[in-house]
Structures are given as structure tokens and as C-alpha cells.
Motif scaffolding. Structure first.
Motif, PDB file in Angstrom:
ATOM      1  N   LYS A 101      39.493  53.214  44.962  1.00  0.00           N
ATOM      2  CA  LYS A 101      39.101  52.957  46.510  1.00  0.00           C
ATOM      3  C   LYS A 101      38.576  51.474  46.216  1.00  0.00           C
ATOM      4  O   LYS A 101      38.622  50.218  46.916  1.00  0.00           O
ATOM      5  CB  LYS A 101      37.677  53.688  46.731  1.00  0.00           C
ATOM      6  CG  LYS A 101      39.105  55.197  47.303  1.00  0.00           C
ATOM      7  CD  LYS A 101      37.453  55.353  47.635  1.00  0.00           C
ATOM      8  CE  LYS A 101      38.043  57.015  47.736  1.00  0.00           C
ATOM      9  NZ  LYS A 101      36.517  58.008  48.596  1.00  0.00           N
ATOM     10  N   ALA A 102      38.043  50.803  45.177  1.00  0.00           N
ATOM     11  CA  ALA A 102      36.849  49.756  44.705  1.00  0.00           C
ATOM     12  C   ALA A 102      38.483  48.171  44.557  1.00  0.00           C
ATOM     13  O   ALA A 102      38.429  47.428  44.838  1.00  0.00           O
ATOM     14  CB  ALA A 102      36.195  49.759  43.292  1.00  0.00           C
ATOM     15  N   GLN A 103      39.674  48.933  43.753  1.00  0.00           N
ATOM     16  CA  GLN A 103      40.151  47.736  43.595  1.00  0.00           C
ATOM     17  C   GLN A 103      40.841  47.125  45.043  1.00  0.00           C
ATOM     18  O   GLN A 103      40.838  46.611  44.913  1.00  0.00           O
ATOM     19  CB  GLN A 103      41.449  48.668  42.586  1.00  0.00           C
ATOM     20  CG  GLN A 103      41.233  49.257  41.600  1.00  0.00           C
ATOM     21  CD  GLN A 103      42.314  50.401  40.504  1.00  0.00           C
ATOM     22  OE1 GLN A 103      42.900  50.382  41.444  1.00  0.00           O
ATOM     23  NE2 GLN A 103      41.707  50.686  38.571  1.00  0.00           N
ATOM     24  N   ILE A 104      41.350  48.752  45.866  1.00  0.00           N
ATOM     25  CA  ILE A 104      41.745  48.393  47.344  1.00  0.00           C
ATOM     26  C   ILE A 104      40.668  47.204  47.745  1.00  0.00           C
ATOM     27  O   ILE A 104      41.196  46.134  48.468  1.00  0.00           O
ATOM     28  CB  ILE A 104      42.166  49.771  47.646  1.00  0.00           C
ATOM     29  CG1 ILE A 104      43.463  50.370  46.686  1.00  0.00           C
ATOM     30  CG2 ILE A 104      42.827  49.052  49.250  1.00  0.00           C
ATOM     31  CD1 ILE A 104      43.336  51.986  47.715  1.00  0.00           C
ATOM     32  N   ALA A 105      39.371  47.782  47.347  1.00  0.00           N
ATOM     33  CA  ALA A 105      38.747  46.808  48.600  1.00  0.00           C
ATOM     34  C   ALA A 105      38.909  45.399  47.681  1.00  0.00           C
ATOM     35  O   ALA A 105      38.685  44.311  48.885  1.00  0.00           O
ATOM     36  CB  ALA A 105      37.480  47.779  48.765  1.00  0.00           C
ATOM     37  N   LYS A 106      38.201  45.213  46.698  1.00  0.00           N
ATOM     38  CA  LYS A 106      38.351  43.957  45.813  1.00  0.00           C
ATOM     39  C   LYS A 106      39.675  43.367  45.931  1.00  0.00           C
ATOM     40  O   LYS A 106      39.526  42.096  46.850  1.00  0.00           O
ATOM     41  CB  LYS A 106      38.368  44.057  44.740  1.00  0.00           C
ATOM     42  CG  LYS A 106      38.569  42.739  43.750  1.00  0.00           C
ATOM     43  CD  LYS A 106      37.359  41.505  44.635  1.00  0.00           C
ATOM     44  CE  LYS A 106      37.461  40.710  43.683  1.00  0.00           C
ATOM     45  NZ  LYS A 106      36.127  39.250  43.690  1.00  0.00           N
ATOM     46  N   THR A 107      41.130  43.134  46.298  1.00  0.00           N
ATOM     47  CA  THR A 107      42.123  43.046  47.003  1.00  0.00           C
ATOM     48  C   THR A 107      41.914  42.214  48.344  1.00  0.00           C
ATOM     49  O   THR A 107      42.195  42.023  49.306  1.00  0.00           O
ATOM     50  CB  THR A 107      43.064  43.814  46.709  1.00  0.00           C
ATOM     51  OG1 THR A 107      43.523  44.401  45.181  1.00  0.00           O
ATOM     52  CG2 THR A 107      44.851  43.044  47.625  1.00  0.00           C
TER      53      THR A 107
END
Length: 283
Positions: A22-28
Motif C-alpha cells: 500500500k505504501a509503495q502504491i501511495a508513494k508512486t
């Protein structure tokens, strides 16, 4: 005899915490949003802005010509956004007639009556531009304009003396020449790919101000710089798309920076033509 504490203390390497999915997607998503919302100032764009300022002073029409994905549209839109009260911007997404073009410009300057018959719209617009304090009209992707629209733009300038700038690819020049209108938009700005130093500065700006990853990716140095320079040909539009995807895949694989091998794999596949498997094996 007891050993000193430092001699027995094990060295612990502190690693940045791995981002969950979730954090990866949010950062992207954050990076994509910043790329959309923020304008990255380059030497090329700044030079174009000075050229546009001169046209406004001299009251001359002109054209911005360059290949796709070099940042022409982003630069033109940013220039308008910095001075909305005095600059109008319209994007010709598809084949555009005089009626539709003038209606779009009237909407952009918030005219109360933006629609009507073709014969009424041009004089209405000509009377409104100076009255509304407009100093420049930019028409992006102008290669999509119909011949009648280009002829009416020539007449519009003669009636109101507000400079008109056409932006587009080289087909725009061919269209103007076919219509015998090249001398009516005589001043040319060639919006090409970023030059070497400009490209390096832009990569540094992107890494520090937009990506802001836990570890340095050193985009403007070594092999990573070479990969980006070759794969994008220093075109801003392609650079943004490749970097955004490389960030997502790097984070998913546990890296806290843009990984060189991941970037190289993504860049090598971007914009390449499909080759059937049997042909690939044969080669």
C-alpha cells in the motif's frame, strides 16, 4: 580482565524500513501527482518564455515547433497559468474548425456568450480580446486546425492585433506553407530535446524535489544517466513515464532508490515494437 565494551559490541547496520504494498502504491501515486501538478523549469522552457514575452511586446505572431514529448505543451500551459488574465491557451485535440476554435477561446477567457454561428464568433472574439486585456493567444497542437481556422486566425490578428502563437510538430509548418500562411506566423521558436547540461540539472531537480526517495539514486551520474539519456533522447514526456514506472518496480523489489537494473529493463522495453516470440528466438 573484562574486555572494553566497544570491543564486544556488534556493529548493527540500520536499514530504511521496507515499504508495504500500500505504501509503495501511495508513494508512486504521490510522485505521479507531483509530476502532473508541478512544472519542472528547464533552460529550454525559460528561453521559450522569454521568446513569448518578446512577442507580446512586439505584437507579433509566431509558432513553436518541435518533436513530440519534449515538453512544449507543459511549457505553454504553465506560461498561461502564470498569467491567466492576459494569456489564453487552447488545445486543439482533434480536427478543429473555426467555429469550435473560437468558441473554445471565448470559453477560456470566460466570455458570457461563447457559442454561436461562425460568422458571429470571430468579430465577437476580436472585440473581446483587447477589451478583456488579453496580450497573447496560444493554440497548442495547431497541426490539427482546419484550413478555414488558420485563415480565420490570420484575419483575427489583423482585426484585433493580439499576437497568436501556434504550437505543434513539424507538420504544422507544412500545413501553414500549403495554406500560404507561413509568413503570417513568421517568428519561430524551435523547442527541441534538452541539451546535455540542462538534462543533468533536470534529473537532479527531479530526484531531490519530486522523487525524494530514502536513498540517493544518482540519476545524473554514471550508468543510470546514460540509460536515461539514451532511452528518452532527453525528452521530458518520456523521462517522466519511465521514471515513474521504475520507482514503482524498485520499491516493490525492496529498494529505496531507483535500481539501475530495473530502470534498464523498463527503459529497454519502452516504446519498442512487438516482435513475435518465434522471430525473437530466430534472432
Amino acid at each position: 580482565m573484562a574486555q572494553p565494551q566497544l570491543a564486544t559490541q556488534s556493529i548493527v547496520e540500520v536499514l530504511a524500513p521496507r515499504l508495504d504494498s500500500k505504501a509503495q502504491i501511495a508513494k508512486t501515486i504521490d510522485i505521479e501527482e507531483i509530476f502532473r501538478a508541478c512544472f519542472i523549469t528547464t533552460d529550454r522552457a525559460s528561453e521559450c518564455f522569454r521568446w513569448l514575452d518578446e512577442l507580446r511586446i512586439l505584437k507579433q505572431c509566431g509558432r513553436i515547433i518541435g518533436p513530440r514529448n519534449v515538453g512544449k505543451s507543459r511549457a505553454a500551459l504553465h506560461y498561461r497559468d502564470e498569467d491567466k488574465k492576459r494569456v489564453s491557451y487552447v488545445n486543439a485535440w482533434s480536427s478543429l474548425s473555426s467555429k469550435r476554435l473560437f468558441s473554445e477561446i471565448l470559453k477560456d477567457i470566460n466570455h458570457a456568450a461563447p457559442t454561436g454561428k461562425r460568422q458571429d464568433l470571430r468579430p465577437r472574439l476580436a472585440g473581446s480580446l483587447e477589451l478583456f486585456g488579453l496580450e497573447l493567444v496560444i493554440i497548442d497542437n495547431a497541426q490539427h486546425l482546419q484550413k478555414e481556422a488558420l485563415l480565420d486566425l490570420k484575419q483575427l490578428f489583423e482585426e484585433c492585433n493580439v499576437p497568436i502563437v501556434l504550437a505543434g510538430v513539424r507538420e504544422l509548418d507544412e500545413l501553414l506553407q500549403d495554406c500560404d500562411l507561413l509568413t503570417n506566423f513568421p517568428t519561430l521558436y524551435e523547442f527541441e530535446q534538452l541539451e546535455y547540461d540542462d538534462f543533468k540539472k533536470t534529473l537532479t531537480t527531479i530526484e531531490l524535489d519530486i522523487l525524494s526517495l530514502p536513498e540517493a539514486s544518482n540519476l545524473a551520474e554514471g550508468n543510470i544517466f546514460e540509460i536515461l539519456a539514451v532511452s528518452t533522447n532527453a525528452r521530458m514526456g518520456i523521462l517522466i513515464k519511465i521514471l515513474t514506472k521504475a520507482v514503482l518496480h524498485s520499491l516493490k523489489n525492496g529498494f529505496h532508490r531507483v535500481d539501475e537494473s530495473i530502470l534498464e529493463k523498463i527503459a529497454s522495453r519502452y516504446g519498442t515494437k512487438y516482435i513475435p516470440l518465434e522471430n525473437r528466438n530466430r534472432n
